[in-house]
Motif scaffolding. Structure first.
Motif, PDB file in Angstrom:
ATOM      1  N   MET A 142       0.735  -1.206  -0.071  1.00 11.72           N
ATOM      2  CA  MET A 142       0.078   0.079  -0.161  1.00 11.72           C
ATOM      3  C   MET A 142       0.847   1.164   0.058  1.00 11.72           C
ATOM      4  O   MET A 142       1.748   1.384   0.777  1.00 11.72           O
ATOM      5  CB  MET A 142      -0.763   0.054   1.294  1.00 11.72           C
ATOM      6  CG  MET A 142      -1.835   1.190   1.234  1.00 11.72           C
ATOM      7  SD  MET A 142      -2.852   1.441   2.537  1.00 11.72           S
ATOM      8  CE  MET A 142      -3.612  -0.384   2.828  1.00 11.72           C
ATOM      9  N   ASP A 143       0.508   2.205  -0.986  1.00 13.93           N
ATOM     10  CA  ASP A 143       1.236   3.516  -0.766  1.00 13.93           C
ATOM     11  C   ASP A 143       0.605   4.576  -0.423  1.00 13.93           C
ATOM     12  O   ASP A 143       0.998   5.399   0.011  1.00 13.93           O
ATOM     13  CB  ASP A 143       1.438   3.687  -2.463  1.00 13.93           C
ATOM     14  CG  ASP A 143       2.618   2.879  -3.062  1.00 13.93           C
ATOM     15  OD1 ASP A 143       3.450   2.075  -2.213  1.00 13.93           O
ATOM     16  OD2 ASP A 143       3.103   3.200  -3.850  1.00 13.93           O
ATOM     17  N   ASN A 144      -0.781   4.553   0.061  1.00 10.60           N
ATOM     18  CA  ASN A 144      -1.444   5.532   0.337  1.00 10.60           C
ATOM     19  C   ASN A 144      -2.905   5.382   0.935  1.00 10.60           C
ATOM     20  O   ASN A 144      -3.294   4.237   0.181  1.00 10.60           O
ATOM     21  CB  ASN A 144      -1.739   6.859  -0.750  1.00 10.60           C
ATOM     22  CG  ASN A 144      -1.600   8.234  -0.020  1.00 10.60           C
ATOM     23  OD1 ASN A 144      -2.578   8.434   0.981  1.00 10.60           O
ATOM     24  ND2 ASN A 144      -0.782   9.016  -0.135  1.00 10.60           N
ATOM     25  N   LEU A 145      -3.223   5.821   1.759  1.00 10.25           N
ATOM     26  CA  LEU A 145      -4.874   5.655   2.455  1.00 10.25           C
ATOM     27  C   LEU A 145      -5.449   7.163   2.365  1.00 10.25           C
ATOM     28  O   LEU A 145      -4.749   7.947   3.176  1.00 10.25           O
ATOM     29  CB  LEU A 145      -4.817   4.886   3.700  1.00 10.25           C
ATOM     30  CG  LEU A 145      -6.164   4.726   4.338  1.00 10.25           C
ATOM     31  CD1 LEU A 145      -6.571   3.215   4.817  1.00 10.25           C
ATOM     32  CD2 LEU A 145      -6.415   5.705   5.481  1.00 10.25           C
ATOM     33  N   ARG A 146      -6.531   7.402   1.943  1.00  6.83           N
ATOM     34  CA  ARG A 146      -7.251   8.614   2.114  1.00  6.83           C
ATOM     35  C   ARG A 146      -8.710   8.384   2.581  1.00  6.83           C
ATOM     36  O   ARG A 146      -9.318   7.358   2.285  1.00  6.83           O
ATOM     37  CB  ARG A 146      -7.241   9.183   0.678  1.00  6.83           C
ATOM     38  CG  ARG A 146      -5.916   9.522   0.056  1.00  6.83           C
ATOM     39  CD  ARG A 146      -5.420  10.883   0.563  1.00  6.83           C
ATOM     40  NE  ARG A 146      -4.092  11.297  -0.096  1.00  6.83           N
ATOM     41  CZ  ARG A 146      -3.558  12.380   0.372  1.00  6.83           C
ATOM     42  NH1 ARG A 146      -3.736  13.099   1.351  1.00  6.83           N
ATOM     43  NH2 ARG A 146      -2.297  12.809  -0.379  1.00  6.83           N
ATOM     44  N   GLN A 147      -8.991   9.353   3.533  1.00  3.13           N
ATOM     45  CA  GLN A 147     -10.501   9.486   3.905  1.00  3.13           C
ATOM     46  C   GLN A 147     -11.419  10.374   3.108  1.00  3.13           C
ATOM     47  O   GLN A 147     -10.828  11.682   2.909  1.00  3.13           O
ATOM     48  CB  GLN A 147     -10.258   9.705   5.302  1.00  3.13           C
ATOM     49  CG  GLN A 147     -11.804   9.558   6.073  1.00  3.13           C
ATOM     50  CD  GLN A 147     -11.531   9.882   7.423  1.00  3.13           C
ATOM     51  OE1 GLN A 147     -10.641  10.415   8.208  1.00  3.13           O
ATOM     52  NE2 GLN A 147     -12.596   9.230   8.263  1.00  3.13           N
ATOM     53  N   CYS A 148     -12.540   9.967   2.990  1.00  4.24           N
ATOM     54  CA  CYS A 148     -13.430  10.917   2.288  1.00  4.24           C
ATOM     55  C   CYS A 148     -14.048  11.829   3.287  1.00  4.24           C
ATOM     56  O   CYS A 148     -14.305  11.629   4.306  1.00  4.24           O
ATOM     57  CB  CYS A 148     -14.691  10.295   1.754  1.00  4.24           C
ATOM     58  SG  CYS A 148     -15.637  11.230   0.766  1.00  4.24           S
ATOM     59  N   ALA A 149     -13.509  13.206   2.944  1.00  6.01           N
ATOM     60  CA  ALA A 149     -14.027  14.443   3.783  1.00  6.01           C
ATOM     61  C   ALA A 149     -15.689  14.446   4.049  1.00  6.01           C
ATOM     62  O   ALA A 149     -15.925  14.981   5.202  1.00  6.01           O
ATOM     63  CB  ALA A 149     -13.492  15.708   3.180  1.00  6.01           C
ATOM     64  N   GLN A 150     -16.326  14.082   2.925  1.00  8.21           N
ATOM     65  CA  GLN A 150     -17.734  14.393   2.973  1.00  8.21           C
ATOM     66  C   GLN A 150     -18.478  13.102   3.707  1.00  8.21           C
ATOM     67  O   GLN A 150     -19.517  13.190   4.355  1.00  8.21           O
ATOM     68  CB  GLN A 150     -18.321  14.319   1.607  1.00  8.21           C
ATOM     69  CG  GLN A 150     -17.931  15.771   0.967  1.00  8.21           C
ATOM     70  CD  GLN A 150     -16.752  15.756   0.343  1.00  8.21           C
ATOM     71  OE1 GLN A 150     -15.949  14.644   0.069  1.00  8.21           O
ATOM     72  NE2 GLN A 150     -16.120  16.825   0.262  1.00  8.21           N
ATOM     73  N   VAL A 151     -18.016  12.031   3.575  1.00  4.36           N
ATOM     74  CA  VAL A 151     -18.595  10.589   4.014  1.00  4.36           C
ATOM     75  C   VAL A 151     -17.283  10.031   4.694  1.00  4.36           C
ATOM     76  O   VAL A 151     -16.630   9.561   4.348  1.00  4.36           O
ATOM     77  CB  VAL A 151     -19.204   9.723   3.093  1.00  4.36           C
ATOM     78  CG1 VAL A 151     -19.637   8.614   3.933  1.00  4.36           C
ATOM     79  CG2 VAL A 151     -20.207  10.634   2.345  1.00  4.36           C
ATOM     80  N   ARG A 152     -16.966  10.296   6.199  1.00 10.34           N
ATOM     81  CA  ARG A 152     -15.844   9.734   6.732  1.00 10.34           C
ATOM     82  C   ARG A 152     -15.749   8.339   7.056  1.00 10.34           C
ATOM     83  O   ARG A 152     -14.798   7.940   7.480  1.00 10.34           O
ATOM     84  CB  ARG A 152     -15.862  10.540   8.077  1.00 10.34           C
ATOM     85  CG  ARG A 152     -15.763  12.095   7.848  1.00 10.34           C
ATOM     86  CD  ARG A 152     -15.476  12.778   9.234  1.00 10.34           C
ATOM     87  NE  ARG A 152     -14.033  12.756   9.676  1.00 10.34           N
ATOM     88  CZ  ARG A 152     -12.995  13.328   9.314  1.00 10.34           C
ATOM     89  NH1 ARG A 152     -13.149  14.287   8.275  1.00 10.34           N
ATOM     90  NH2 ARG A 152     -11.728  13.180   9.568  1.00 10.34           N
ATOM     91  N   SER A 153     -16.885   7.664   6.589  1.00 13.93           N
ATOM     92  CA  SER A 153     -16.989   5.952   6.755  1.00 13.93           C
ATOM     93  C   SER A 153     -16.187   5.543   5.628  1.00 13.93           C
ATOM     94  O   SER A 153     -15.817   4.271   5.529  1.00 13.93           O
ATOM     95  CB  SER A 153     -18.103   5.484   6.930  1.00 13.93           C
ATOM     96  OG  SER A 153     -18.987   5.704   5.919  1.00 13.93           O
ATOM     97  N   ILE A 154     -15.851   6.428   4.654  1.00 16.72           N
ATOM     98  CA  ILE A 154     -15.352   5.759   3.287  1.00 16.72           C
ATOM     99  C   ILE A 154     -13.917   6.184   3.182  1.00 16.72           C
ATOM    100  O   ILE A 154     -13.558   7.350   3.351  1.00 16.72           O
ATOM    101  CB  ILE A 154     -15.894   6.348   2.159  1.00 16.72           C
ATOM    102  CG1 ILE A 154     -17.510   6.138   2.117  1.00 16.72           C
ATOM    103  CG2 ILE A 154     -15.331   5.825   0.793  1.00 16.72           C
ATOM    104  CD1 ILE A 154     -17.837   4.656   2.183  1.00 16.72           C
ATOM    105  N   VAL A 155     -13.019   5.055   2.863  1.00 13.09           N
ATOM    106  CA  VAL A 155     -11.548   5.363   2.790  1.00 13.09           C
ATOM    107  C   VAL A 155     -11.356   4.510   1.681  1.00 13.09           C
ATOM    108  O   VAL A 155     -11.729   3.623   1.080  1.00 13.09           O
ATOM    109  CB  VAL A 155     -10.775   4.535   3.952  1.00 13.09           C
ATOM    110  CG1 VAL A 155     -10.939   5.454   5.215  1.00 13.09           C
ATOM    111  CG2 VAL A 155     -10.771   3.074   4.018  1.00 13.09           C
ATOM    112  N   ALA A 156     -10.135   5.226   1.006  1.00  9.43           N
ATOM    113  CA  ALA A 156      -9.738   4.464  -0.293  1.00  9.43           C
ATOM    114  C   ALA A 156      -7.985   4.221  -0.289  1.00  9.43           C
ATOM    115  O   ALA A 156      -7.543   4.836   0.610  1.00  9.43           O
ATOM    116  CB  ALA A 156      -9.984   5.628  -1.508  1.00  9.43           C
TER     117      ALA A 156
END
Length: 420
Positions: A142-156
């Motif tokens: 894994m190179d990166n993990l990002r959290q969605c600012a609008q729906v904080r339960s979603i990560v990519a």
């Protein structure tokens, strides 16, 4: 603006911003570009003497919507939680089972960490007893993990090679995977297109995402439509390697390992629309302020910069003494609590400005004609909102000058008549 190594601050840069910067040596720096006395002054928020091996900052993110909590991850298992509220700062340290930490998020009082080995680990922050983290396997890298600012339960997440491509997870459903991207079709030689999603960004919501790659592509995905990208940019330049990405609205901002910062329009991804100058080293991280108008960047040339996202003007540049690896920007706490001005006070201010303009623009008259001017009707004496108070004052001054000229001419004719 020409390239320079000096600390600079543009005269038009008046926004009240503060910067938090992580470096390659592990220091965590705090800068206040809005300061009038020392806009390039720096303070260290971490104990430099306690920093050991592999202490470089590998992740930096806000831990809540109010941006009062900051999550800092390092190349080891240590994660720091910094809380800034009411002028006071507190710090808490949490340890995970693996390293390095490549991405951090916070959801329902749980600390979520993306690990370089491909795991997503979750820890309860308020747990009374020390417990093992919950692990979600995403691949082998894994190179990166990002959290969605609008729906904080979603990560990519994103990583190198096809099995570690872009994936989206819902933390509210026990980390269920809700999307996995699909690579482009094979090239004309029937060879697989290389995949390396080194950075991921949400585009104003949980459904649209953008990725950039060390192999020189930028891709745009819509999880509601298809698994393959809906738009893609592939560079023809030799050695083009994207390293950082941030997205907002119709624009995707990307940094490269050669110190090039470019903006792409999601509506036409065939080429970039903006280029930002001033870099002499690879760009390691990008971050936008809450308005999306100011683009902050961290660079391996030991500088942090702020550009105007629309005009591309370099507004701020500061030397931070170490290779900057991560950066975030936010409004000063005092500026986030601004109280709107009442309408009554605003009207009084307008009236005061009108009076000031009239007093400045009024033309002095001779004492002989002062009484005559007072008795004459005034043209455009009331304010014209459509033209503005200043234009009305100028017109009023011109009308008085015309009347003065007419009276002077009339008096001159009468004198000639008397002489004849």
């Amino acid at each position: 603006m020409k390239w320079t190594t000096a600390n600079i601050k543009h005269a038009n840069y008046t926004e009240k911003h503060e910067l938090y910067v992580g470096t390659h040596t592990g220091s965590f720096k705090y800068l206040v570009p809005a300061s009038e006395k020392s806009p390039h002054g720096q303070s260290n928020l971490s104990d430099i003497g306690a920093l050991g091996k592999d202490s470089r900052v590998t992740s930096l993110a806000f831990g809540n919507e109010d941006q009062t909590d900051i999550l800092l991850g390092r190349a080891k298992t240590e994660v720091e939680l910094h809380s800034f509220s009411d002028g006071r700062r507190s710090k808490k340290t949490v340890f995970f089972n693996a390293a390095p930490i490549v991405g951090l998020a916070r959801y329902n009082d749980k600390l979520i960490a993306g690990i370089g080995n491909g795991q997503i680990q979750s820890l309860e922050l308020q747990a009374e007893k020390k417990s093992e983290p919950v692990v979600i396997a995403t691949g082998n890298q894994m190179d990166n993990l990002r959290q969605c600012a609008q729906v904080r339960s979603i990560v990519a997440t994103g990583g190198k090679e096809r099995q570690n491509n872009l994936k989206v997870y819902d933390l509210s459903s026990d980390g269920k995977q809700i999307f996995s991207s699909k690579n482009l079709p094979n090239d004309y030689l029937q060879l697989e297109v290389p995949v390396w999603d080194c950075d991921v960004g949400f585009v104003d919501g949980p459904s649209v995402l953008a990725t950039c790659s060390r192999t020189g592509y930028v891709r745009l995905y819509d999880t509601r439509k298809q698994r393959r990208p809906i738009a893609c940019f592939a560079s023809d330049e030799h050695g083009m390697s994207f390293t950082a990405l941030v997205a907002r609205g119709n624009f995707i901002y990307t940094g490269t390992s050669m110190g090039a910062l470019k903006a792409f329009d999601t509506r036409r991804m065939n080429t970039h629309v903006h280029t930002y100058k001033g870099f002499t080293g690879g760009i390691s991280d990008l971050h936008l302020d809450t308005t999306g108008s100011y683009l902050s960047s961290a660079s391996l040339d030991r500088y942090v910069r702020i550009h105007d996202a629309e005009s591309t003007v370099l507004l701020y540049q500061c030397y931070v003494k170490s290779k900057a690896t991560k950066i975030i920007i936010r409004q000063l706490e005092s500026e986030r609590k601004i109280i709107e001005q009442p309408e009554g006070d605003a009207e009084l201010e307008v009236v005061s400005n009108v009076r000031q303009i009239k007093s400045i623009s009024a033309t002095p008259v001779d004492n002989e004609y002062e009484e005559m001017f007072d008795q004459m009707p005034t043209v455009n004496d009331s304010d014209d909102d459509s033209e503005g108070t200043e234009v009305a004052a100028i017109k009023q001054s011109k009308d008085k000058l015309k009347r003065k000229s007419a009276i002077t001419s009339l008096k001159s004719k009468k004198r000639k008549g008397v002489q004849n």
